[in-house]
Design a protein around this motif. Structure first.
Motif, PDB file in Angstrom:
ATOM      1  N   UNK A 182       1.315  14.142 -18.552  1.00 19.15           N
ATOM      2  CA  UNK A 182       0.676  12.956 -19.121  1.00 19.15           C
ATOM      3  C   UNK A 182      -0.604  13.420 -19.794  1.00 19.15           C
ATOM      4  N   UNK A 183      -0.732  13.146 -21.091  1.00 19.97           N
ATOM      5  CA  UNK A 183      -1.910  13.545 -21.843  1.00 19.97           C
ATOM      6  C   UNK A 183      -2.766  12.311 -22.086  1.00 19.97           C
ATOM      7  N   UNK A 184      -4.024  12.363 -21.653  1.00 21.87           N
ATOM      8  CA  UNK A 184      -4.899  11.206 -21.803  1.00 21.87           C
ATOM      9  C   UNK A 184      -5.945  11.408 -22.888  1.00 21.87           C
ATOM     10  N   UNK A 185      -5.885  12.495 -23.621  1.00 26.60           N
ATOM     11  CA  UNK A 185      -6.865  12.732 -24.673  1.00 26.60           C
ATOM     12  C   UNK A 185      -6.464  11.983 -25.944  1.00 26.60           C
ATOM     13  N   UNK A 186      -7.466  11.628 -26.719  1.00 29.54           N
ATOM     14  CA  UNK A 186      -7.227  10.925 -27.979  1.00 29.54           C
ATOM     15  C   UNK A 186      -6.866  11.935 -29.063  1.00 29.54           C
ATOM     16  N   UNK A 187      -5.972  11.585 -29.963  1.00 31.44           N
ATOM     17  CA  UNK A 187      -5.705  12.457 -31.097  1.00 31.44           C
ATOM     18  C   UNK A 187      -6.933  12.550 -31.997  1.00 31.44           C
ATOM     19  N   UNK A 188      -7.042  13.611 -32.773  1.00 35.13           N
ATOM     20  CA  UNK A 188      -8.224  13.850 -33.607  1.00 35.13           C
ATOM     21  C   UNK A 188      -8.441  12.724 -34.613  1.00 35.13           C
ATOM     22  N   UNK A 245       0.827  -1.205   0.000  1.00 32.24           N
ATOM     23  CA  UNK A 245       0.000   0.000   0.000  1.00 32.24           C
ATOM     24  C   UNK A 245       0.862   1.257   0.000  1.00 32.24           C
ATOM     25  N   UNK A 246       1.950   1.234   0.747  1.00 37.82           N
ATOM     26  CA  UNK A 246       2.846   2.382   0.788  1.00 37.82           C
ATOM     27  C   UNK A 246       3.512   2.607  -0.573  1.00 37.82           C
ATOM     28  N   UNK A 247       4.016   1.550  -1.169  1.00 40.72           N
ATOM     29  CA  UNK A 247       4.662   1.643  -2.474  1.00 40.72           C
ATOM     30  C   UNK A 247       3.662   2.103  -3.537  1.00 40.72           C
ATOM     31  N   UNK A 248       2.459   1.520  -3.543  1.00 45.49           N
ATOM     32  CA  UNK A 248       1.444   1.910  -4.517  1.00 45.49           C
ATOM     33  C   UNK A 248       1.021   3.356  -4.318  1.00 45.49           C
ATOM     34  N   UNK A 249       0.947   3.811  -3.074  1.00 43.16           N
ATOM     35  CA  UNK A 249       0.595   5.206  -2.809  1.00 43.16           C
ATOM     36  C   UNK A 249       1.634   6.173  -3.353  1.00 43.16           C
ATOM     37  N   UNK A 250       2.895   5.830  -3.185  1.00 40.09           N
ATOM     38  CA  UNK A 250       3.974   6.688  -3.707  1.00 40.09           C
ATOM     39  C   UNK A 250       3.940   6.712  -5.236  1.00 40.09           C
ATOM     40  N   UNK A 251       3.812   5.534  -5.848  1.00 37.61           N
ATOM     41  CA  UNK A 251       3.765   5.474  -7.305  1.00 37.61           C
ATOM     42  C   UNK A 251       2.543   6.200  -7.861  1.00 37.61           C
ATOM     43  N   UNK A 252       1.389   6.019  -7.208  1.00 36.78           N
ATOM     44  CA  UNK A 252       0.189   6.719  -7.666  1.00 36.78           C
ATOM     45  C   UNK A 252       0.324   8.220  -7.466  1.00 36.78           C
ATOM     46  N   UNK A 253       0.947   8.631  -6.370  1.00 38.48           N
ATOM     47  CA  UNK A 253       1.164  10.054  -6.142  1.00 38.48           C
ATOM     48  C   UNK A 253       2.018  10.676  -7.240  1.00 38.48           C
ATOM     49  N   UNK A 254       3.057   9.978  -7.661  1.00 36.43           N
ATOM     50  CA  UNK A 254       3.891  10.463  -8.761  1.00 36.43           C
ATOM     51  C   UNK A 254       3.073  10.545 -10.048  1.00 36.43           C
ATOM     52  N   UNK A 255       2.267   9.505 -10.310  1.00 39.32           N
ATOM     53  CA  UNK A 255       1.430   9.502 -11.500  1.00 39.32           C
ATOM     54  C   UNK A 255       0.436  10.663 -11.466  1.00 39.32           C
ATOM     55  N   UNK A 256      -0.251  10.844 -10.342  1.00 37.61           N
ATOM     56  CA  UNK A 256      -1.287  11.877 -10.257  1.00 37.61           C
ATOM     57  C   UNK A 256      -0.676  13.271 -10.357  1.00 37.61           C
ATOM     58  N   UNK A 257       0.484  13.477  -9.744  1.00 34.60           N
ATOM     59  CA  UNK A 257       1.178  14.764  -9.853  1.00 34.60           C
ATOM     60  C   UNK A 257       1.541  15.042 -11.315  1.00 34.60           C
ATOM     61  N   UNK A 258       2.037  14.022 -12.003  1.00 41.93           N
ATOM     62  CA  UNK A 258       2.385  14.169 -13.415  1.00 41.93           C
ATOM     63  C   UNK A 258       1.146  14.469 -14.254  1.00 41.93           C
ATOM     64  N   UNK A 259       0.035  13.845 -13.919  1.00 41.90           N
ATOM     65  CA  UNK A 259      -1.224  14.094 -14.631  1.00 41.90           C
ATOM     66  C   UNK A 259      -1.698  15.527 -14.415  1.00 41.90           C
ATOM     67  N   UNK A 260      -1.652  15.983 -13.172  1.00 42.00           N
ATOM     68  CA  UNK A 260      -2.109  17.346 -12.857  1.00 42.00           C
ATOM     69  C   UNK A 260      -1.197  18.416 -13.462  1.00 42.00           C
ATOM     70  N   UNK A 261       0.083  18.112 -13.584  1.00 38.45           N
ATOM     71  CA  UNK A 261       1.010  19.071 -14.186  1.00 38.45           C
ATOM     72  C   UNK A 261       0.906  19.091 -15.712  1.00 38.45           C
ATOM     73  N   UNK A 262       0.169  18.142 -16.280  1.00 35.91           N
ATOM     74  CA  UNK A 262      -0.011  18.101 -17.720  1.00 35.91           C
ATOM     75  C   UNK A 262       1.084  17.352 -18.454  1.00 35.91           C
TER      76      UNK A 262
END
Length: 91
Positions: A77-83, A58-75
């Protein structure tokens, strides 16, 4: 990001971390100097304690998810589909 997406991504990180954390700290019966039960695998743990594994996972997953979510919020990581991908979707 919706809460269900957050939960699903966290669970993906949790199970990925689980398989990385399982062998950490495990000692086989041979390493512990104990008697093996007939039919027991050589690689079986001497004493299986799941709660420390759950805690570390749980601790390891929390750290990894925190890094992922921070990267997502900073932009980063782009999750939109190309046109052009939207035009190829069925339906």
């Amino acid at each position: 990001m919706r809460w269900f997406s957050i939960l699903a991504i966290y669970l993906l990180f949790w199970f990925l971390s689980l398989f990385a954390m399982l062998p950490i700290g495990m000692r086989t019966t041979g390493e512990a100097g104990g008697e093996r039960v007939p039919g027991q695998a050589d690689s079986a743990p001497h004493v299986f304690r799941p709660w420390p594994i759950v805690w570390r996972t749980s601790l390891c997953a929390g750290v990894l998810f925190g890094i992922f979510y921070f990267s997502y919020k900073m932009g980063w990581i782009d999750v939109s589909l190309p046109a052009d991908a939207v035009n190829r979707l069925p339906g």
